[in-house]
Scaffold this motif. Structure first.
Motif, PDB file in Angstrom:
ATOM      1  N   UNK B  50      50.699  47.358  32.046  1.00 23.89           N
ATOM      2  CA  UNK B  50      50.615  46.336  31.364  1.00 23.89           C
ATOM      3  C   UNK B  50      52.003  46.241  30.635  1.00 23.89           C
ATOM      4  N   UNK B  62      50.676  41.001  29.292  1.00 21.28           N
ATOM      5  CA  UNK B  62      49.942  40.862  30.149  1.00 21.28           C
ATOM      6  C   UNK B  62      49.652  42.266  30.873  1.00 21.28           C
ATOM      7  N   UNK B  63      48.451  42.293  31.661  1.00 21.52           N
ATOM      8  CA  UNK B  63      47.667  43.501  32.166  1.00 21.52           C
ATOM      9  C   UNK B  63      47.340  43.260  33.465  1.00 21.52           C
ATOM     10  N   UNK B  64      47.737  44.259  34.423  1.00 23.94           N
ATOM     11  CA  UNK B  64      47.216  43.766  35.844  1.00 23.94           C
ATOM     12  C   UNK B  64      45.807  44.843  35.926  1.00 23.94           C
ATOM     13  N   UNK B 133      45.679  39.036  36.899  1.00 26.82           N
ATOM     14  CA  UNK B 133      46.514  39.248  35.725  1.00 26.82           C
ATOM     15  C   UNK B 133      45.934  38.731  34.644  1.00 26.82           C
TER      16      UNK B 133
END
Lengths: 259, 149
Positions: B50, B62-64, B133
């Motif tokens: 993140x 943002x977070x993968x 994402x």
């Protein structure tokens, strides 16, 4: 921060050995895939190795490297290895490189590549772009070690990264090759800064094929995108830490030009 | 370093060296404290990558989340300065899938908690999920403004 003298740097370079396991053909293209933004280079290199069935031909050995080995099928391997066939030599690192080791590692690899009469050196990497998830089409930019190489890239339809900063192994590669007069190019695919980006790696490979004729099918890379992103999480995390130390965000800076 | 060299060093060199060592030690402690596996077999969860960006108006997290099932994504405020993110994966992932045989375990969800570095309006959070994402936008709370004279 402490700085090394020229003599200390020379000693560091001498402490790096490249052990050859097989005969290395002369006159090939040398490619680099090192951990950087989006892990573009490493993902692209890994795909090249599996698609072209490249064999490990050499590896790096040095006390400068962290005490790490990578185990594959129970056997130890150096984290920095060289693969190849009769067309290419591919240098790849399976571990994030410490900022202070980038110079000696890249210099040692380039010196070794020159001893193999490589005709060109190409580094595959990424250029971070904000709002990456909204981009449907990724661009690949190029930077070169000489005006002739710049023209080669332009003739192949590549967009040139005209002004800006470059930070990391590909920056050292380009500068050292320019100094030595070795033809070199860096391919920079638009990518996420902090997340593994297989799509960007596919774009870099397409342009590598355009430049060198070394073609691989990138469809598997795109199909396995999620799996790769999951597998690459830990390496990305370690790379993020090193990128912070080498002030990678300077690539976003607008330079003051002194002509 | 030889004794003669040591004698020639000025107090400023010694202070510089001391500060450098202190910085290196602090960095080492920070990294050690942050070091932990990115997975948890007990909770069958993986910690996603993140990133946080603070702009003048908002905080963007943002977070993968590869393999995340969109309709299972949850973002919950934790107090005033943290959010908790979780999501189920479309398929179970085991260590075997990574070729790892010396650990045992399966993972079926992502989970993490992230601290928000500046005051924000949690109730005005905007969320979207694209290309795996997750993007969370939190408007910044400017408690007061100093007038420019």
């Amino acid at each position: 921060m402490s700085y090394r003298t020229f003599e200390e740097d020379k000693t560091l370079n001498e402490e790096i050995k490249i052990i050859e396991k097989k005969e290395i053909p002369k006159g090939t293209v040398m490619i680099f895939g090192f951990p950087d933004v989006g892990l573009v280079g490493v993902i692209a290199a890994s795909h090249l190795i599996s698609e072209l069935n490249l064999e490990e031909t050499a590896y790096m050995d040095s006390r400068l490297l962290p005490p790490i080995i990578v185990l594959h099928e129970g056997l130890p391997h150096s984290p920095i290895r060289i693969f190849g066939n009769n067309q290419i030599i591919l240098a790849v690192s399976e571990t994030a490189l410490r900022e202070d080791l980038i110079y000696p590692i890249m210099h040692a690899l380039i010196d070794w590549g020159r001893s193999k009469d490589v005709k060109m050196m190409i580094s595959m990497s990424g250029i971070p772009v904000q709002e990456r998830q909204d981009l449907d089409e990724l661009k690949v930019f190029a930077a070169a070690s000489s005006p002739e190489m710049l023209k080669t890239a332009q003739d192949k339809g590549l967009e040139i990264l005209k002004e800006g900063y470059m930070v990391g192994p590909q920056a050292v590669m380009l500068q050292y090759c320019a100094t030595l007069g070795v033809p070199a190019l860096t391919l920079l695919a638009q990518c996420f800064f902090n997340y593994p980006d297989p799509e960007a790696a596919a774009k870099a490979l397409e342009q590598l094929a355009n430049l060198t004729g070394v073609k691989v099918d990138v469809s598997k890379l795109l199909e396995k995108g999620e799996e790769i992103r999951l597998k690459a999480r830990d390496m990305m995390k370690r790379t993020q830490q090193e990128l912070t130390k080498m002030r990678k965000t300077q690539e976003y800076d607008i330079p003051l030009y002194i002509s | 370093m030889s004794a003669s060299n040591r004698r020639r060093r000025s107090i400023f060199d010694l202070i510089d060296e001391y500060l450098e060592n202190l910085e290196a030690w602090a960095e080492g402690v920070r990294e050690t404290l942050m070091e932990r596996p990115s997975w948890n077999c007990r909770t069958c969860s993986m910690e996603p990558l993140r990133d946080i960006m603070v702009t003048g108006d908002e905080v963007i997290v943002t977070v993968d989340l590869p393999y995340a099932e969109q309709n299972t994504i949850q973002v919950k405020p934790v107090g005033k300065d943290a959010i908790e993110i979780s999501a189920k994966m479309r398929r179970k992932i085991s260590f075997d899938d990574f070729g790892i045989t010396h650990y045992r375990g399966e993972f079926q969800r992502f989970h993490c908690q992230t601290r928000i570095p500046v005051p924000v309006y949690m109730d005005r959070m905007e969320i979207r999920f694209k290309r795996g994402i997750l993007e969370i936008r939190l408007p910044r709370k400017h408690e007061y403004e100093i007038p420019v004279e």
